[in-house]
Design an enzyme around this catalytic site. Structure first.
Site, PDB file in Angstrom:
ATOM      1  N   CYS A 153       0.794  -1.235   0.000  1.00 31.36           N
ATOM      2  CA  CYS A 153       0.000   0.000   0.000  1.00 31.36           C
ATOM      3  C   CYS A 153       0.834   1.297   0.000  1.00 31.36           C
ATOM      4  CB  CYS A 153      -0.997  -0.051   1.145  1.00 31.36           C
ATOM      5  SG  CYS A 153      -2.409   1.021   0.869  1.00 31.36           S
TER       6      CYS A 153
ATOM      7  N   ARG B 290     -12.643   6.468  -0.599  1.00 32.59           N
ATOM      8  CA  ARG B 290     -11.515   5.533  -0.518  1.00 32.59           C
ATOM      9  C   ARG B 290     -11.947   4.144  -0.944  1.00 32.59           C
ATOM     10  NH1 ARG B 290      -7.482   7.495   2.555  1.00 32.59           N
ATOM     11  NH2 ARG B 290      -6.651   5.434   3.023  1.00 32.59           N
TER      12      ARG B 290
ATOM     13  N   HIS C 255      -3.524  -5.506   2.537  1.00 36.16           N
ATOM     14  CA  HIS C 255      -3.112  -5.702   3.927  1.00 36.16           C
ATOM     15  C   HIS C 255      -3.696  -7.043   4.366  1.00 36.16           C
ATOM     16  CE1 HIS C 255      -2.010  -1.438   4.443  1.00 36.16           C
ATOM     17  NE2 HIS C 255      -3.099  -1.136   3.774  1.00 36.16           N
TER      18      HIS C 255
HETATM   19  N1  GLN Z   1      -2.073   6.884   2.513  1.00 33.92           N
HETATM   20  C1  GLN Z   1      -2.215   6.053   1.346  1.00 33.92           C
HETATM   21  C2  GLN Z   1      -3.608   6.143   0.770  1.00 33.92           C
HETATM   22  O1  GLN Z   1      -4.526   6.514   1.475  1.00 33.92           O
HETATM   23  C3  GLN Z   1      -1.835   4.627   1.680  1.00 33.92           C
HETATM   24  C4  GLN Z   1      -2.781   3.952   2.606  1.00 33.92           C
HETATM   25  C5  GLN Z   1      -2.335   2.594   3.090  1.00 33.92           C
HETATM   26  O2  GLN Z   1      -1.145   2.316   3.183  1.00 33.92           O
HETATM   27  N2  GLN Z   1      -3.308   1.783   3.482  1.00 33.92           N
HETATM   28  O3  GLN Z   1      -3.794   5.801  -0.377  1.00 33.92           O
END
Ligand code: GLN
Length: 247
Positions: free
Chosen positions: A95, A132, A196
Site C-alpha cells: 500500500c 476511498r 493488507h
Molecule cells: N495513505 C495512502 C492512501 O490513502 C496509503 C494507505 C495505506 O497504506 N493503506 O492511499
C-alpha cells in the site's frame, strides 16, 4: 545453514492492519524449512544502511501523514535502494510502501510526494477524503506458473495508474483504482500490492514464494517441505465462498 537477510523499512511508521506481521510469517515459515532469518531496520535518520546486503526489502502501508514524514529520508537512499533492486534483492511493498516506489503520490491534500521512481506507475488520491477503496479484496495472480487466489483487505485513497505489469486480476474489491480490473505491480523481484491482512498470514503460498526466491537467489536449492496449512485453507475457503458467490 541458509540465512535470509531482511531489511524492514520504517516499521515504526508503516504498520497499518498489522503489516509488520508479514515479517513474522516469513520468519516462521522459513524456520520450518531450516532457513534462518535476520531482520534489521531502517527508519528516518538511520545512517549507512547497506541496502544491497539484504535478500528482502519490506515496506508496509501508512497514512498520508507518515508517508510525508519519511519521504525525504527515503529519497536520500534512492541510489542505494535502486542498486539493491538491480542486484536482485526482492521487494515486498504494501500500500503506502507500494505508492512510494513509483513516480509520485499526490495525496488527499493535493501535496505531491516524490516517489523513488523505481517503477513506472504513479498514484493520485481523491481530494474527497471520504472517497476511498475500503474492504475485502480477492485477486488472482500467477506465481511460478500457478494461478493462485490472493486475499486481503484494502483501504486506500490513492488511485494507481500506469502499472504495466499488474500483480493480479481483481475478482472482488477495487484494486489499483476504484472498480479496476488490475491490482498491484509485479516483476521478477518485486511484488507491490494494496493488500493488507497481514497479507502473508492469509496467503501462505505467497509467503513461500518469497522465501524460495530469497533463499535461492545465490544459486542454492531449498526444499520447501509442505506445511500444515489446513486452518489457513479453511479460513480462505470461507471468505472465497462468502465474497465470490455474492456477486
Ligand atoms: N495513505 C495512502 C492512501 O490513502 C496509503 C494507505 C495505506 O497504506 N493503506 O492511499
Amino acid at each position: 545453514m541458509k540465512t535470509i537477510r531482511i531489511l524492514h523499512m520504517y516499521s515504526d511508521m508503516l504498520d497499518l492492519y498489522g503489516d509488520n506481521g508479514n515479517i513474522e510469517v516469513l520468519r516462521y515459515r522459513a524456520r520450518a524449512r531450516g532457513v534462518e532469518t535476520v531482520v534489521e531496520h531502517h527508519s528516518v535518520g538511520t545512517k549507512d544502511t547497506d541496502f544491497s546486503s539484504y535478500d528482502l526489502i519490506y515496506l508496509g502501508g501508512g497514512a498520508d501523514y507518515e508517508q510525508q514524514l519519511l519521504a525525504e529520508d527515503l529519497q536520500s537512499c534512492r541510489n542505494e535502494i535502486m542498486k539493491a533492486y538491480e542486484n536482485g534483492t526482492f521487494f515486498l511493498l504494501i500500500c503506502g510502501g507500494y505508492q512510494l516506489m513509483g513516480e509520485y503520490y499526490k495525496d488527499s491534500n493535493n501535496e505531491v510526494i516524490k516517489g523513488l521512481g523505481l517503477f513506472p506507475y504513479h498514484t493520485v488520491a481523491s481530494l474527497n477524503k471520504g472517497k476511498r477503496c475500503i474492504g475485502n479484496i480477492i485477486i488472482e495472480a500467477e506465481l511460478d506458473g500457478m494461478i493462485s487466489k490472493i486475499i486481503g483487505f484494502e483501504n486506500h485513497g490513492g488511485q494507481t495508474s500506469a502499472t504495466d505489469k499488474a500483480f493480479g486480476k481483481v475478482l472482488f474489491g477495487n484494486g489499483n483504482r476504484f472498480e479496476s480490473e488490475d491490482e498491484g505491480y509485479f516483476d521478477k523481484n518485486v511484488i507491490a500490492t494494496y493488500l493488507h491482512g497481514p497479507l502473508l498470514s492469509k496467503n501462505p503460498k505467497l509467503a513461500d514464494y518469497i522465501i524460495k526466491y530469497c533463499s535461492e537467489r545465490d544459486g542454492g536449492h531449498i526444499e520447501m517441505t509442505p506445511m500444515d496449512d489446513a486452518l489457513e485453507e479453511k479460513a480462505r475457503e470461507v471468505l472465497f465462498r462468502r465474497l465470490l458467490t455474492r456477486r
